[in-house]
Write a protein that holds these residues in place. Structure first.
Motif, PDB file in Angstrom:
ATOM      1  N   ASP A 134       0.833  -1.201   0.000  1.00 55.44           N
ATOM      2  CA  ASP A 134       0.000   0.000   0.000  1.00 55.44           C
ATOM      3  C   ASP A 134       0.867   1.249   0.000  1.00 55.44           C
ATOM      4  N   SER A 135       1.943   1.221   0.764  1.00 55.91           N
ATOM      5  CA  SER A 135       2.846   2.368   0.830  1.00 55.91           C
ATOM      6  C   SER A 135       3.561   2.587  -0.501  1.00 55.91           C
ATOM      7  N   VAL A 136       3.953   1.497  -1.154  1.00 56.71           N
ATOM      8  CA  VAL A 136       4.606   1.596  -2.460  1.00 56.71           C
ATOM      9  C   VAL A 136       3.689   2.318  -3.447  1.00 56.71           C
ATOM     10  N   ARG A 137       2.403   1.958  -3.430  1.00 55.97           N
ATOM     11  CA  ARG A 137       1.446   2.591  -4.345  1.00 55.97           C
ATOM     12  C   ARG A 137       1.338   4.093  -4.071  1.00 55.97           C
ATOM     13  N   PHE A 138       1.232   4.458  -2.808  1.00 52.28           N
ATOM     14  CA  PHE A 138       1.118   5.868  -2.458  1.00 52.28           C
ATOM     15  C   PHE A 138       2.369   6.652  -2.868  1.00 52.28           C
ATOM     16  N   VAL A 139       3.540   6.062  -2.642  1.00 52.00           N
ATOM     17  CA  VAL A 139       4.788   6.744  -2.982  1.00 52.00           C
ATOM     18  C   VAL A 139       4.891   6.968  -4.490  1.00 52.00           C
ATOM     19  N   LEU A 140       4.502   5.975  -5.263  1.00 52.73           N
ATOM     20  CA  LEU A 140       4.546   6.119  -6.718  1.00 52.73           C
ATOM     21  C   LEU A 140       3.613   7.235  -7.185  1.00 52.73           C
ATOM     22  N   VAL A 141       2.413   7.299  -6.617  1.00 52.01           N
ATOM     23  CA  VAL A 141       1.475   8.359  -6.980  1.00 52.01           C
ATOM     24  C   VAL A 141       2.011   9.715  -6.530  1.00 52.01           C
ATOM     25  N   ASP A 142       2.569   9.774  -5.327  1.00 56.97           N
ATOM     26  CA  ASP A 142       3.115  11.018  -4.803  1.00 56.97           C
ATOM     27  C   ASP A 142       4.263  11.533  -5.662  1.00 56.97           C
ATOM     28  N   ASN A 143       4.979  10.611  -6.302  1.00 55.61           N
ATOM     29  CA  ASN A 143       6.092  10.975  -7.191  1.00 55.61           C
ATOM     30  C   ASN A 143       5.645  11.192  -8.631  1.00 55.61           C
ATOM     31  N   ALA A 144       4.307  11.334  -8.820  1.00 53.33           N
ATOM     32  CA  ALA A 144       3.740  11.544 -10.162  1.00 53.33           C
ATOM     33  C   ALA A 144       4.047  10.379 -11.101  1.00 53.33           C
ATOM     34  N   ARG A 145       4.080   9.172 -10.539  1.00 48.57           N
ATOM     35  CA  ARG A 145       4.322   7.960 -11.336  1.00 48.57           C
ATOM     36  C   ARG A 145       3.142   7.006 -11.150  1.00 48.57           C
ATOM     37  N   ALA A 146       1.948   7.579 -11.276  1.00 46.34           N
ATOM     38  CA  ALA A 146       0.724   6.814 -11.026  1.00 46.34           C
ATOM     39  C   ALA A 146       0.567   5.646 -12.000  1.00 46.34           C
ATOM     40  N   LYS A 147       1.075   5.798 -13.195  1.00 50.81           N
ATOM     41  CA  LYS A 147       0.993   4.713 -14.174  1.00 50.81           C
ATOM     42  C   LYS A 147       1.722   3.473 -13.662  1.00 50.81           C
ATOM     43  N   LEU A 148       2.877   3.693 -13.042  1.00 48.70           N
ATOM     44  CA  LEU A 148       3.633   2.575 -12.477  1.00 48.70           C
ATOM     45  C   LEU A 148       2.933   2.008 -11.243  1.00 48.70           C
ATOM     46  N   ALA A 149       2.190   2.856 -10.531  1.00 49.66           N
ATOM     47  CA  ALA A 149       1.390   2.363  -9.400  1.00 49.66           C
ATOM     48  C   ALA A 149       0.336   1.388  -9.898  1.00 49.66           C
ATOM     49  N   PHE A 150      -0.259   1.700 -11.036  1.00 50.85           N
ATOM     50  CA  PHE A 150      -1.234   0.791 -11.648  1.00 50.85           C
ATOM     51  C   PHE A 150      -0.574  -0.523 -12.054  1.00 50.85           C
ATOM     52  N   PHE A 151       0.620  -0.450 -12.628  1.00 50.50           N
ATOM     53  CA  PHE A 151       1.336  -1.667 -13.004  1.00 50.50           C
ATOM     54  C   PHE A 151       1.650  -2.513 -11.776  1.00 50.50           C
ATOM     55  N   ALA A 152       2.029  -1.844 -10.677  1.00 47.89           N
ATOM     56  CA  ALA A 152       2.346  -2.574  -9.444  1.00 47.89           C
ATOM     57  C   ALA A 152       1.123  -3.336  -8.935  1.00 47.89           C
ATOM     58  N   GLU A 153      -0.044  -2.684  -8.972  1.00 49.00           N
ATOM     59  CA  GLU A 153      -1.271  -3.350  -8.535  1.00 49.00           C
ATOM     60  C   GLU A 153      -1.657  -4.478  -9.487  1.00 49.00           C
ATOM     61  N   SER A 154      -1.434  -4.280 -10.762  1.00 48.73           N
ATOM     62  CA  SER A 154      -1.762  -5.313 -11.752  1.00 48.73           C
ATOM     63  C   SER A 154      -0.908  -6.549 -11.543  1.00 48.73           C
ATOM     64  N   ILE A 155       0.357  -6.341 -11.185  1.00 46.49           N
ATOM     65  CA  ILE A 155       1.251  -7.474 -10.920  1.00 46.49           C
ATOM     66  C   ILE A 155       0.703  -8.313  -9.777  1.00 46.49           C
ATOM     67  N   TRP A 156       0.178  -7.652  -8.748  1.00 47.00           N
ATOM     68  CA  TRP A 156      -0.381  -8.374  -7.596  1.00 47.00           C
ATOM     69  C   TRP A 156      -1.451  -9.375  -8.058  1.00 47.00           C
ATOM     70  N   ILE A 157      -2.435  -8.884  -8.793  1.00 50.55           N
ATOM     71  CA  ILE A 157      -3.540  -9.766  -9.183  1.00 50.55           C
ATOM     72  C   ILE A 157      -3.097 -10.806 -10.210  1.00 50.55           C
ATOM     73  N   LEU A 158      -2.182 -10.454 -11.097  1.00 56.56           N
ATOM     74  CA  LEU A 158      -1.719 -11.395 -12.122  1.00 56.56           C
ATOM     75  C   LEU A 158      -0.896 -12.521 -11.513  1.00 56.56           C
ATOM     76  N   VAL A 159      -0.237 -12.248 -10.399  1.00 62.28           N
ATOM     77  CA  VAL A 159       0.546 -13.285  -9.722  1.00 62.28           C
ATOM     78  C   VAL A 159      -0.336 -14.138  -8.825  1.00 62.28           C
ATOM     79  N   GLN A 160      -1.231 -13.487  -8.064  1.00 66.88           N
ATOM     80  CA  GLN A 160      -2.015 -14.231  -7.082  1.00 66.88           C
ATOM     81  C   GLN A 160      -3.066 -15.144  -7.713  1.00 66.88           C
TER      82      GLN A 160
END
Length: 425
Positions: A134-160
């Motif tokens: 959750d913190s990783v996602r917030f940090v990516l958005v805070d750094n204006a890298r929201a697209k990578l935050a989406f990729f990070a979340e997508s990896i979670w569901i694609l792996v699980q």
């Protein structure tokens, strides 16, 4: 030239909001898949137990977020000295440290609920990974890298997802939690590779030292708002048993589209509302809560209509044995969530103009009353009654927040006018 620059900034902000919302939707999707597979695997009693465990994890995430990523994304002045890589290291370091502590708390709660040491150990460990992710996602958005935050979340569901399908035949909640934790861990690894944070105990301690006061404000705000929703499940489980909690969880499963919208838009709009306040766009600040609440109400109606049209085979596939109880609770849960959505907009605006305490105050006043109403409803009418109580309590909060917002915006406009006059003279 100026107009082109403004247009470019607006386009950039829109993209960030869009990707931020997409990241939150992807995050909710992973939990949705998790819940559906659990519902298909266990009966309503154990679904209620699972819902209670997930509440413990959600509370851990909210508590840690209050002292780490939230002060960062809301640009609190107390941590303004942290910039760039130092800010990233401080936020992630704080999340990891507090995440481990909260994981121990989740273990204790899980054992108290399930009396299963293996399940409790697995879930406590998984909770730590969920907190850090959750913190990783917030940090990516805070750094204006929201697209990578989406990729990070997508990896979670694609792996699980494939791992969960492989262990599904074991009919074991512990194995499903392991798959969930592996997905979260994969997302964390991706975030660390992208952010390349440096480990610094000094920065972590310094961050916590500077943020602890405002962190308690965010914590209190979470407990009496988002945390209140989680505590409702605890109240239902205690007042009416795991069966009622399972029915509520099944109904909430059907409300996933509405929940995705409210949570993702709240997450995405938070920095944008702060920008509107910074530039003094009070007209849009006044209009935003009404637009947000109207949209939530419309989506709530659409959700109820859509679910009523679904065939039983689809509903059975989603909720398993909990279908009938879930459908009974569903319209009441939809109405309660709709009222909660209406209350969100004024709260965001109050935060943006620096009235965090005012926002927290109205929630602190109405939260105990809401839990009492939920308890009374659950003891008299099970899960259905709990949602009627939740709606009544949240309506009080929405009314109070709106009144405070109107007054706060008037004060904010006067303050800005005084500053402008002083600069002119």
């Amino acid at each position: 030239m100026v107009s082109l620059r403004v247009i470019a900034k607006m386009a950039s902000a829109s993209r960030i909001i869009g990707w931020s919302a997409a990241a939150q939707i992807a995050s909710n999707a992973s939990n949705f898949v998790f819940t559906v597979l659990v519902a298909r695997t266990v009966d309503t009693h154990y679904l209620g137990m699972f819902a209670t465990l997930m509440v413990a994890s959600s509370l851990a995430i909210g508590i840690v977020r209050a002292f780490s990523s939230e002060p960062s994304i809301f640009k609190e002045s107390s941590v303004a000295v942290f910039t760039g890589k130092d800010r990233t290291a401080a936020v992630l370091g704080s999340s990891i440290g507090l995440g481990v502590i909260s994981g121990l708390g989740v273990f204790v709660i899980s054992y108290a609920v399930s009396a299963d040491p293996v399940l409790s150990s697995v879930f406590g460990t998984a909770s730590v990974m969920a907190v850090v992710q959750d913190s990783v996602r917030f940090v990516l958005v805070d750094n204006a890298r929201a697209k990578l935050a989406f990729f990070a979340e997508s990896i979670w569901i694609l792996v699980q997802l494939p791992i969960m399908l492989l262990v599904l035949e074991r009919h074991s909640l512990s194995w499903l939690i392991v798959a969930w934790a592996i997905g979260a861990s994969s997302s964390v690894v991706f975030g660390i590779i992208v952010l390349k944070p440096r480990v610094s105990l000094r920065l972590t301690v310094s961050w916590l030292g500077r943020v602890h006061r405002v962190g308690f404000h965010y914590l209190a705000d979470f407990i009496v708002s988002g945390g209140l929703t989680q505590l409702v499940t605890f109240v239902v489980a205690i007042a009416a048993g795991f069966q009622a909690a399972g029915d509520l969880r099944a109904a909430q499963l059907l409300l996933t589209p509405l929940n995705m919208f409210t949570v993702s838009m709240t997450f995405a709009l938070a920095p944008q509302v702060s920008r509107l306040a910074a530039i003094g766009d009070l007209k849009r600040l006044r209009r935003l809560p009404f637009q947000y609440g109207s949209t939530v109400a419309l989506i709530s109606i659409l959700c109820v209509v859509f679910v009523s049209l679904l065939p039983d085979v689809v509903l059975k596939g989603l909720m398993g044995e909990s279908m009938h109880g879930g459908l009974e609770v569903f319209p009441y849960a939809a109405f309660a969530m709709c009222i909660m959505g209406v209350a969100v907009g004024p709260g965001l605006t109050l935060r943006a103009v620096g009235k965090v305490r005012a926002s927290m105050l109205i929630k602190a006043v109405t939260a105990p009353l809401t839990l009492v109403l939920v308890w009374f409803g659950a003891t008299t009418s099970q899960a259905v009654g709990s949602q009627a109580g939740l709606a009544a309590g949240t309506l009080m909060r929405a009314t109070g927040s709106r009144m405070l917002m109107t007054r706060a915006l008037t004060d904010y406009a006067n303050q800005r006018k005084v500053l402008v006059d002083e600069k002119i003279t």
